[in-house]
Scaffold this motif. Structure first.
Motif, mmCIF file in Angstrom:
data_model
loop_
_atom_site.group_PDB
_atom_site.id
_atom_site.type_symbol
_atom_site.label_atom_id
_atom_site.label_comp_id
_atom_site.label_asym_id
_atom_site.label_seq_id
_atom_site.Cartn_x
_atom_site.Cartn_y
_atom_site.Cartn_z
ATOM 1 N N CYS A 130 2.881 -1.549 7.165
ATOM 2 C CA CYS A 130 1.777 -0.586 7.265
ATOM 3 C C CYS A 130 2.234 0.830 6.910
ATOM 4 O O CYS A 130 1.554 1.541 6.158
ATOM 5 N N VAL A 131 3.372 1.261 7.452
ATOM 6 C CA VAL A 131 3.808 2.635 7.191
ATOM 7 C C VAL A 131 4.192 2.803 5.722
ATOM 8 O O VAL A 131 3.946 3.851 5.119
ATOM 9 N N ARG A 132 4.751 1.758 5.118
ATOM 10 C CA ARG A 132 5.086 1.845 3.700
ATOM 11 C C ARG A 132 3.817 1.887 2.848
ATOM 12 O O ARG A 132 3.717 2.687 1.903
ATOM 13 N N ASP A 133 2.849 1.034 3.157
ATOM 14 C CA ASP A 133 1.593 1.031 2.407
ATOM 15 C C ASP A 133 0.909 2.390 2.524
ATOM 16 O O ASP A 133 0.420 2.953 1.529
ATOM 17 N N ALA A 134 0.878 2.944 3.741
ATOM 18 C CA ALA A 134 0.249 4.250 3.953
ATOM 19 C C ALA A 134 0.950 5.335 3.150
ATOM 20 O O ALA A 134 0.302 6.185 2.516
ATOM 21 N N ALA A 135 2.273 5.318 3.165
ATOM 22 C CA ALA A 135 3.031 6.339 2.438
ATOM 23 C C ALA A 135 2.811 6.221 0.925
ATOM 24 O O ALA A 135 2.712 7.225 0.221
ATOM 25 N N LEU A 136 2.732 4.990 0.423
ATOM 26 C CA LEU A 136 2.466 4.787 -1.003
ATOM 27 C C LEU A 136 1.088 5.309 -1.404
ATOM 28 O O LEU A 136 0.872 5.727 -2.541
ATOM 29 N N ARG A 137 0.142 5.306 -0.465
ATOM 30 C CA ARG A 137 -1.200 5.826 -0.745
ATOM 31 C C ARG A 137 -1.254 7.349 -0.645
ATOM 32 O O ARG A 137 -2.287 7.951 -0.951
ATOM 33 N N GLY A 138 -0.159 7.958 -0.177
ATOM 34 C CA GLY A 138 -0.151 9.407 -0.024
ATOM 35 C C GLY A 138 -0.674 9.883 1.315
ATOM 36 O O GLY A 138 -0.899 11.086 1.507
ATOM 37 N N LEU A 139 -0.846 8.969 2.267
ATOM 38 C CA LEU A 139 -1.272 9.364 3.608
ATOM 39 C C LEU A 139 -0.090 9.920 4.390
ATOM 40 O O LEU A 139 1.058 9.510 4.186
ATOM 41 N N ARG A 140 -0.369 10.852 5.297
ATOM 42 C CA ARG A 140 0.676 11.339 6.202
ATOM 43 C C ARG A 140 0.817 10.295 7.300
ATOM 44 O O ARG A 140 -0.066 10.128 8.149
ATOM 45 N N ALA A 141 1.950 9.599 7.284
ATOM 46 C CA ALA A 141 2.113 8.435 8.139
ATOM 47 C C ALA A 141 3.354 8.557 9.002
ATOM 48 O O ALA A 141 4.413 8.999 8.541
ATOM 49 N N CYS A 142 3.211 8.130 10.254
ATOM 50 C CA CYS A 142 4.319 8.155 11.213
ATOM 51 C C CYS A 142 4.361 6.816 11.938
ATOM 52 O O CYS A 142 3.325 6.307 12.374
ATOM 53 N N LEU A 143 5.549 6.245 12.041
ATOM 54 C CA LEU A 143 5.740 4.996 12.775
ATOM 55 C C LEU A 143 6.565 5.255 14.023
ATOM 56 O O LEU A 143 7.589 5.952 13.971
#
Length: 534
Positions: free
Chosen positions: A40-53
């Motif tokens: 999930c965090v990798r997918d979010a980061a690839l989309r350009g979302l600010r993501a934190c796990l």
């Protein structure tokens, strides 16, 4: 130091990651650092979302380091008529073999059949034809007659053997897969923190942010972070997260146990399927480095923290295995075990554990708070994609997933391609980052020194894990960066690792003693059932 492909990701960078976690307003926070959370965090980061796990313990410290380590369609699910599950899993397996190469590799499986014992040779052939069709016959099973099987696989029990079917699925070191996804997300700008437990959840503020209280186990301090969306990827602990929101539990927890013998005792080159017709389920014997492991069980468990091999588990696994191998495996041949918990979705009606579906569901309990329930290792990328699609839809973002196209180790710099046969195991474990492990070996003039003389793991692997994989203690490395924990039954490797951590992180004698004690307690817990067997 030779130029490395990996950015630093260690205890020394952790403070700055904590500062970022506190300071930024996040698009999405993922709770749980197993395979699904990491995807999930990798997918979010690839989309350009600010993501934190945020992971309460170490990355992959739960189910995602205790699986059977297969990326597979799940041949046994055919008998439950779960054709959609198997079809999707085979498609995912094919994708992951390409996207995650070389961390996933083909593994040949042998399925022996016996006269008067289910499944029959003809029924199995029908099932495997269907299995082949789901891969559009890119892979085809092979059938051996009884005579051919006895000649080719002389270690099988020949009595009433009617034949052997051979087919392919895939194997991966599950914990390595998680670590590589975490590292990928970090390179893409996400923040991934271990030892950061979410201990409180608050409803959205007027600005539209959830507030999460996080306990940092290193500083023993708490802090709050804000996020527009949350994904609960806590696996068997998902119901605990839901309880914070006063939501009813949805999970049915079962325990799977594996037992380990030296590969010299079971010298297999292929995995072997071990059917249990009485319980209508299958076990496996799988070769892995210098060991062969047997499993798994499927028994109900109430508390995740109680996951542990029991004497009756060992007796059951050996009873099934010894039906199929010519040379009997004795309890004294087993020197290690591991146990993990499956977070299955509770069925509406009473079913045996093996018949409960491994399909997944994604719930939205309140606006932009999602829960991923069920599923299996093979479907982790797909579950993440579906969850992030829902997040983006809720946040009115248009970014699409690119995990179908972007390889796990997509790098702008191509490492040297030359490697000898001795480096193949490193390449499977680290992919392109084997280059960095070997750079540590060369720069420290270690001469490919092994941590233990009779095991393959290099000293340089520990150094790399400390500085580039957030290995914060020897147990992190033993269980979740390497296979050493599963290949050993004593503290020899741990004592050598203590010296390395002491030098690299400037540990005090007290810190070293505490770390060794944690390793010892882990071994004692996993070997408790073995000590009881006469």
């Amino acid at each position: 130091m030779t130029e490395l492909l990996s950015p630093r990701f260690s205890f020394r960078e952790r403070e700055s990651l904590l500062d970022r976690a506190k300071a930024e307003d996040w698009d999405v926070v993922i709770i749980g650092g197993g395979a699904t959370g990491a995807a999930c965090v990798r997918d979010a980061a690839l989309r350009g979302l600010r993501a934190c796990l945020l992971e309460a313990e170490d990355f992959a410290s739960g189910t995602s380091s205790g699986s059977t380590k297969l990326v597979h369609g799940g041949i046994r699910y055919l008998q439950n008529f779960e054709f959609k599950l198997v079809f999707e899993a085979i498609r995912e397996r094919e994708l992951l073999e390409k996207l995650y190469a070389p961390l996933i590799k083909k593994l040949s499986f042998l399925f022996p059949t016996y006269r008067g014992r289910a499944p029959s040779k003809h029924l199995l052939r029908t099932g495997l034809l269907l299995y082949d069709s789901f891969s559009r016959f890119k892979e085809r099973h092979r059938a051996y007659s009884s005579r051919e099987a006895q000649e080719k696989f002389p270690w099988l029990n020949p009595q009433d053997l009617s034949g052997v079917m051979q087919y392919s699925d895939s194997f991966t070191e599950d914990f390595r897969l998680v670590i590589e996804m975490i590292k990928s997300a970090q390179r893409l700008g996400a923040v991934c923190l271990s030892r950061a437990r979410v201990s409180g959840l608050e409803a959205k503020t007027a600005k539209g942010y959830f507030q999460l209280r996080v306990d940092d186990s290193f500083s023993q301090k708490s802090f709050k972070i804000g996020t527009k969306a949350v994904i609960n990827c806590a696996g068997p602990f998902s119901d605990e997260v839901k309880a914070e929101l006063r939501l009813p539990p949805r999970l049915h927890l079962t325990q799977g146990v594996h037992f380990v013998a030296e590969r010299s005792k079971l010298p297999l080159n292929e995995a072997v399927v071990l059917p249990d017709p009485d319980l209508n389920r299958i076990l496996f014997a799988i070769p892995w480095n210098d060991i062969t492991y047997l499993g798994t069980t499927d028994t109900k468990i109430r508390d995740v923290k109680e996951a542990q091999a029991q004497t009756e588990d060992l007796e059951y696994v050996l009873k099934i295995a010894n039906r199929y191998f010519l040379n009997k495996i004795e309890p004294s041949d087993i020197f290690q075990s591991w146990a993990a918990v499956r977070p299955l979705i509770r069925p509406e009606k009473e079913l045996s554990n093996s018949k409960i579906s491994r399909e997944h569901q994604i719930e939205e309990s309140s606006k932009a708070f999602f829960h991923i329930l069920g599923g299996k290792l093979t479907s982790h990328r797909l579950m993440a994609q579906e969850a992030l699609d829902m997040v983006c839809n809720r946040l009115q973002r248009r970014e699409k997933s690119s995990t179908l196209k972007v390889p796990l180790q997509a790098l702008e710099i191509n490492p040297p391609s030359e490697r000898d046969s001795e480096d193949e195991a490193l390449f499977f474990r680290y992919g392109v980052f084997a280059h960095d492990v070997l750079s540590y070996d060369q720069d420290r003039q270690l001469g490919k020194e092994r941590l233990l003389a009779d095991r393959r793991t290099l000293t340089a692997e520990a150094l790399y894990a400390i500085h580039h994989e957030m290995a914060l203690c020897p147990l992190d490395f033993l269980r979740r960066r390497s296979s050493l924990y599963y290949e050993t039954g004593d503290l020899k490797a741990a004592k050598r690792l203590i010296q390395i951590f002491q030098e690299e992180l400037q540990w005090s004698p007290t810190e070293s003693a505490n770390a060794l004690n944690r390793v010892q307690r882990s071994y004692e817990w996993d070997q408790k059932a073995l000590k009881k067997v006469p």
